[in-house]
Structures are given as structure tokens and as C-alpha cells.
Design a protein around this motif. Sequence first.
Motif, mmCIF file in Angstrom:
data_model
loop_
_atom_site.group_PDB
_atom_site.id
_atom_site.type_symbol
_atom_site.label_atom_id
_atom_site.label_comp_id
_atom_site.label_asym_id
_atom_site.label_seq_id
_atom_site.Cartn_x
_atom_site.Cartn_y
_atom_site.Cartn_z
ATOM 1 N N VAL A 11 0.843 -1.200 0.000
ATOM 2 C CA VAL A 11 0.000 0.000 0.000
ATOM 3 C C VAL A 11 0.883 1.257 0.000
ATOM 4 C CG1 VAL A 11 -1.802 1.247 1.275
ATOM 5 C CG2 VAL A 11 -1.814 -1.268 1.207
ATOM 6 N N ALA A 12 1.852 1.304 0.918
ATOM 7 C CA ALA A 12 2.671 2.512 1.052
ATOM 8 C C ALA A 12 3.594 2.716 -0.152
ATOM 9 C CB ALA A 12 3.512 2.413 2.333
ATOM 10 N N GLU A 31 9.882 -5.443 -5.265
ATOM 11 C CA GLU A 31 8.887 -6.233 -4.519
ATOM 12 C C GLU A 31 9.320 -7.701 -4.536
ATOM 13 O OE1 GLU A 31 5.787 -6.035 -2.746
ATOM 14 O OE2 GLU A 31 6.063 -8.204 -2.727
ATOM 15 N N ARG A 32 9.290 -8.310 -3.358
ATOM 16 C CA ARG A 32 9.735 -9.696 -3.240
ATOM 17 C C ARG A 32 8.813 -10.685 -3.951
ATOM 18 N NH1 ARG A 32 9.796 -11.738 2.720
ATOM 19 N NH2 ARG A 32 7.621 -11.373 2.261
ATOM 20 N N ARG A 37 0.058 -9.617 -5.523
ATOM 21 C CA ARG A 37 -0.431 -10.862 -4.942
ATOM 22 C C ARG A 37 -1.802 -10.710 -4.324
ATOM 23 N NH1 ARG A 37 3.151 -12.740 -0.401
ATOM 24 N NH2 ARG A 37 2.828 -10.533 -0.015
ATOM 25 N N ARG A 103 -7.375 -5.794 0.480
ATOM 26 C CA ARG A 103 -6.030 -5.212 0.447
ATOM 27 C C ARG A 103 -5.368 -5.383 -0.917
ATOM 28 N NH1 ARG A 103 -1.566 -6.869 -0.137
ATOM 29 N NH2 ARG A 103 0.358 -5.803 0.437
ATOM 30 N N THR A 125 14.715 -8.802 -3.911
ATOM 31 C CA THR A 125 14.752 -8.152 -2.599
ATOM 32 C C THR A 125 16.141 -7.593 -2.336
ATOM 33 O OG1 THR A 125 14.444 -8.501 -0.220
ATOM 34 C CG2 THR A 125 15.236 -10.375 -1.452
ATOM 35 N N VAL A 160 12.623 -5.939 5.645
ATOM 36 C CA VAL A 160 14.047 -6.258 5.521
ATOM 37 C C VAL A 160 14.892 -4.982 5.652
ATOM 38 C CG1 VAL A 160 14.260 -6.103 2.991
ATOM 39 C CG2 VAL A 160 15.704 -7.657 4.244
ATOM 40 N N TYR A 266 -3.558 -17.011 5.447
ATOM 41 C CA TYR A 266 -2.716 -15.936 5.992
ATOM 42 C C TYR A 266 -2.706 -16.108 7.509
ATOM 43 C CZ TYR A 266 -1.494 -11.417 7.887
ATOM 44 O OH TYR A 266 -0.904 -10.434 8.616
ATOM 45 N N ASP A 288 3.635 -0.009 7.635
ATOM 46 C CA ASP A 288 3.752 -0.989 8.718
ATOM 47 C C ASP A 288 5.190 -1.159 9.195
ATOM 48 O OD1 ASP A 288 1.076 -1.510 8.805
ATOM 49 O OD2 ASP A 288 1.225 -3.624 8.255
ATOM 50 N N ASP A 298 -5.747 1.176 11.698
ATOM 51 C CA ASP A 298 -5.868 1.934 10.439
ATOM 52 C C ASP A 298 -4.609 1.848 9.584
ATOM 53 O OD1 ASP A 298 -8.398 2.790 10.978
ATOM 54 O OD2 ASP A 298 -7.818 4.801 11.641
ATOM 55 N N GLY A 299 -3.963 0.668 9.546
ATOM 56 C CA GLY A 299 -2.655 0.555 8.908
ATOM 57 C C GLY A 299 -2.632 0.985 7.450
ATOM 58 N N SER A 300 -3.664 0.630 6.679
ATOM 59 C CA SER A 300 -3.618 0.978 5.254
ATOM 60 C C SER A 300 -3.809 2.483 5.059
ATOM 61 C CB SER A 300 -4.656 0.175 4.465
ATOM 62 O OG SER A 300 -5.893 0.212 5.115
HETATM 63 C C1 LIG Z 1 -5.938 -9.606 8.793
HETATM 64 C C2 LIG Z 1 -5.651 -8.152 8.627
HETATM 65 C C3 LIG Z 1 -6.707 -7.257 8.608
HETATM 66 C C4 LIG Z 1 -6.445 -5.888 8.471
HETATM 67 N N1 LIG Z 1 -7.479 -5.028 8.475
HETATM 68 C C5 LIG Z 1 -7.257 -3.699 8.326
HETATM 69 C C6 LIG Z 1 -8.327 -2.753 8.315
HETATM 70 O O1 LIG Z 1 -9.501 -3.102 8.451
HETATM 71 N N2 LIG Z 1 -8.037 -1.456 8.161
HETATM 72 C C7 LIG Z 1 -6.753 -1.018 7.982
HETATM 73 O O2 LIG Z 1 -6.543 0.192 7.824
HETATM 74 N N3 LIG Z 1 -5.708 -1.865 7.976
HETATM 75 C C8 LIG Z 1 -5.928 -3.198 8.166
HETATM 76 N N4 LIG Z 1 -4.881 -4.062 8.188
HETATM 77 C C9 LIG Z 1 -3.521 -3.552 8.099
HETATM 78 C C10 LIG Z 1 -3.072 -3.257 6.669
HETATM 79 O O3 LIG Z 1 -3.206 -4.407 5.846
HETATM 80 C C11 LIG Z 1 -1.622 -2.829 6.715
HETATM 81 O O4 LIG Z 1 -1.424 -1.892 7.745
HETATM 82 C C12 LIG Z 1 -1.205 -2.184 5.385
HETATM 83 O O5 LIG Z 1 -1.305 -3.126 4.352
HETATM 84 C C13 LIG Z 1 0.223 -1.640 5.503
HETATM 85 O O6 LIG Z 1 0.706 -1.251 4.242
HETATM 86 P P1 LIG Z 1 2.255 -1.354 3.904
HETATM 87 O O7 LIG Z 1 2.376 -0.919 2.493
HETATM 88 O O8 LIG Z 1 3.041 -0.686 4.963
HETATM 89 O O9 LIG Z 1 2.596 -2.889 4.050
HETATM 90 P P2 LIG Z 1 2.025 -4.123 3.218
HETATM 91 O O10 LIG Z 1 0.692 -3.815 2.660
HETATM 92 O O11 LIG Z 1 2.183 -5.300 4.112
HETATM 93 O O12 LIG Z 1 3.030 -4.237 1.989
HETATM 94 C C14 LIG Z 1 4.370 -4.609 2.146
HETATM 95 C C15 LIG Z 1 4.872 -5.136 0.817
HETATM 96 O O13 LIG Z 1 6.278 -5.390 0.936
HETATM 97 C C16 LIG Z 1 6.553 -6.629 0.337
HETATM 98 N N5 LIG Z 1 7.779 -7.148 0.928
HETATM 99 C C17 LIG Z 1 7.930 -7.755 2.123
HETATM 100 N N6 LIG Z 1 9.206 -8.075 2.321
HETATM 101 C C18 LIG Z 1 9.894 -7.653 1.226
HETATM 102 C C19 LIG Z 1 11.254 -7.703 0.850
HETATM 103 N N7 LIG Z 1 12.177 -8.284 1.615
HETATM 104 N N8 LIG Z 1 11.610 -7.143 -0.344
HETATM 105 C C20 LIG Z 1 10.679 -6.578 -1.148
HETATM 106 N N9 LIG Z 1 9.360 -6.526 -0.829
HETATM 107 C C21 LIG Z 1 8.981 -7.050 0.340
HETATM 108 C C22 LIG Z 1 5.331 -7.481 0.604
HETATM 109 O O14 LIG Z 1 5.233 -8.577 -0.293
HETATM 110 C C23 LIG Z 1 4.223 -6.453 0.399
HETATM 111 O O15 LIG Z 1 3.815 -6.377 -0.947
HETATM 112 C C24 LIG Z 1 -5.111 -5.428 8.344
HETATM 113 C C25 LIG Z 1 -4.049 -6.337 8.353
HETATM 114 C C26 LIG Z 1 -4.319 -7.682 8.504
HETATM 115 C C27 LIG Z 1 -3.161 -8.636 8.525
#
Ligand SMILES: Cc1cc2nc3c(=O)[nH]c(=O)nc-3n(C[C@H](O)[C@H](O)[C@H](O)COP(=O)(O)OP(=O)(O)OC[C@H]3O[C@@H](n4cnc5c(N)ncnc54)[C@H](O)[C@@H]3O)c2cc1C
Length: 372
Positions: A11-12, A31-32, A37, A103, A125, A160, A266, A288, A298-300
Motif C-alpha cells: 500500500v505505502a 517487490e519480493r 499478490r 487489500r 529483494t 528487511v 494468511y 507498517d 488503520d494501517g492501510s
Molecule cells: C488480517 C488483517 C486485517 C487488516 N485489516 C485492516 C483494516 O480493516 N483497516 C486497515 O486500515 N488496515 C488493516 N490491516 C492492516 C493493513 O493491511 C496494513 O497496515 C497495510 O497493508 C500496511 O501497508 P504497507 O504498504 O506498509 O505494508 P504491506 O501492505 O504489508 O506491503 C508490504 C509489501 O512489501 C513486500 N515485501 C515484504 N518483504 C519484502 C522484501 N524483503 N523485499 C521486497 N518486498 C517485500 C510485501 O510482499 C508487500 O507487498 C489489516 C491487516 C491484517 C493482517
Amino acid sequence: MRKVLISGAGVAGPTLAYWLARAGFRPTVVERATGQRSSGNPVDVRGPALPVVEQMGLVEALRAAATQTAGVRFVDSSGRLSRRISMPATRSPAGTSEVEVPRADLARILHRAARDDAEFVYDDTITRFDQDPGGVDVTFERGPARRFDLVVGADGLHSVVRRLAFGPERDFVRHLGIYVATTPLGEPPDEPHDVLLHNTPGRLVAVHPVRGEAGVAFIFRHPVIPDFDYRDSAQHRRILAEAYAGERGWRVPELLARAQRTEDLYFDAVCKVVLPSWSAGRVVLLGDAAASVSLLGDGSSMAIAGARTLAAALAESDHVAAFRRYEAEHRRRTDPRKRGARLAAAMLIPKSRAGLATRNAMARLLPGRRSS
Ligand SMILES: Cc1cc2nc3c(=O)[nH]c(=O)nc-3n(C[C@H](O)[C@H](O)[C@H](O)COP(=O)(O)OP(=O)(O)OC[C@H]3O[C@@H](n4cnc5c(N)ncnc54)[C@H](O)[C@@H]3O)c2cc1C
């Protein structure tokens, strides 16, 4: 033109790539995973994320992908439904109301917005980086080594970049004694627009609709498991089976059996990420990786709003001042949500029968509609 490497196309990552490209940077996203996905967990786009997606012109796409969930109902052991509790929706100043989307769809929509102006590299990665005063030399698992001006860790809870820049995960990731497992059910939901919640003390089974398809989530309290490994699916199935072994109510045994059989499970610990600083030299964390509270904070929306704040700060000043400003501004959003995690957990998975009765009594005061 400053070159920025972003680890993670969740997302970020794509949100940051979009805004950095508009500010004249050259973003590369690594992206790994092998492509965009699945992970159908519904997430919300709301609060400070709404003006960002409006400015990106994504409101219609998000509405089209919405889960169309309108309310919540409690289910007792015999399958009897409570009245519906309507989900309160926040609105942006422009009037856009919050939207819940899977998501994976959110990540895909954000990627589509960014892909023409940023380089996306899948199935790779970062394995190492070395900073000097002029830039960062980055080594990858598959691709050739490259040099960037800045590196951003948008690679989620198990980042990572965080490990390479700050140290091992155990120093920054605190398990809250709650675990979550989810899987799609591949069938229509019992109630097309309502999430069904079946609670027993310390345990929840939820069936939620995703545009006509149902998904199930098991969220439960458990003493912190010291050897928990988020990659060990055999361990996950064992923990899940033990946690729900005594549960016989509603559809729980059948749903549990399906979660045991699925290829698409998951499972993770619900964690809080706590770091004294989000940057180290030319490396900074986002989403995250910097400040997760898993599903309780509210992570997303925080990932989207944080990406916009970071890009705006970098557009205006050098990385030192920009990282400082981004962190100060964005912590004002994430810190209160972290503090609210315990209350959110108490509402979602009360520990005791008395806690459940209190939660249900409070829920009865919320706006709702009598079920027929
Ligand atoms: C079950 C569940 C329910 C949720 N419900 C909510 C909700 O209702 N409302 C809400 O706001 N949030 C919710 N969240 C949280 C939300 O999904 C996350 O906070 C949000 O996706 C964070 O975005 P991000 O981009 O930081 O991380 P992510 O979306 O986790 O993306 C990280 C990306 O990095 C990639 N990655 C990982 N390791 C590597 C690597 N070594 N090299 C390259 N790429 C890598 C991953 O494959 C992924 O694509 C929920 C989470 C879960 C698990």
C-alpha cells in the motif's frame, strides 16, 4: 534527478512512488513477490488517506472495488443473528466517504496509478546496502547492484530494510498476545452486506463479505508464542487447531476444517512496531515497517497518508530535514492509534464472558436496524 529505491509494492510503496514521480524524483520499487499478490483481507481507506486518494483520482476505482459491507451482526452458538449495527463512515472535507476494499485490490489500484512513472521490479529483494555521504549502494538477491540517493522501507511488518538499517525484528516488533488467521471461502456469504462475528471469551470467528464472496478470519488471544515463525505454515495450522479445539458453536468446526485444508492461509501475530526513530542516514521507514499495529490501527490509511507526507517533505527540502518533518507530522497520526490498540482489541475479542456482555451492551447503543 534524485533516485529513490522503495522496498515493497504493498500500500505505502506505490503511493510513495506516485507522489515522488510527480515531485521530479526517479522512483524504483522492488517487490519480493512475483507480481501483485492476493490477500483479500478487507482494509479501510479513511481519515487522512481520503484526500490523498482523491488527489490521485482513485475514488471511482476504489468504490468499484469496495467490499460493499454495510454493517456488523453478532452470531450466537446456535446461529441466531443480532440486529445489524451500521458501520459509521468518516468523510473527507470534499465529501468522499470511507471505503473498505480487499487489500490486494487496493495495492493493485495504487500500483496502476504509479506504474507509468516509476520502475517496478518484482521477484527480488534487497540483501545489503552501504551508505556514504553521497548515496546508498544496494545489493539485490537477483538483479545487479545499483546506487540510489535514498532507500525507503515500505516492506511491511517484517521489513528487511528495517532489519538491515536498525537491527533484528525482535528489538522493534512487540507481539500483543493476539494472533490472526484468514482465508477466502470461495462461496457467497450468508449475509451479502454484513460481517458476522461469533465470539467466545478470547476468541473470534468472523465471516465477511467481499463483493459477493465470503472470507473467514480467526482472531484469538494466546500467550505470546516465543518460537512463532510467520513463515511456518505447519506451525500456524497447529496453533489454530489448538486455539479453537473446544469450539463447537455456529459454523466454527466446519470453518476451522476448511482453514486447515486451504492453500491460501494468511497467519500472523498481531504486533506493534515501536522504533525510537524512523530514519538512519539516507534510509527511512514507511507504513507498517515504521509503525504497524497490524489490524488494530488503520494501517492501510496510515500507509497512504504517511507516503503523501514523506513525498511532500522530500519535495521541499533535503532528506535530513524532510525525514525529520515527515516523522514529526506522521507520528501525530500513528501514536494515538497505537495507544488505541488495546481498546480496539477489547471490543473485538473480549477476554471474558463479562467483557463480552459489556461489549454487546455497548454495541446495542450504536445506530442499527432491527433484524427481521
Ligand atoms: C488480517 C488483517 C486485517 C487488516 N485489516 C485492516 C483494516 O480493516 N483497516 C486497515 O486500515 N488496515 C488493516 N490491516 C492492516 C493493513 O493491511 C496494513 O497496515 C497495510 O497493508 C500496511 O501497508 P504497507 O504498504 O506498509 O505494508 P504491506 O501492505 O504489508 O506491503 C508490504 C509489501 O512489501 C513486500 N515485501 C515484504 N518483504 C519484502 C522484501 N524483503 N523485499 C521486497 N518486498 C517485500 C510485501 O510482499 C508487500 O507487498 C489489516 C491487516 C491484517 C493482517
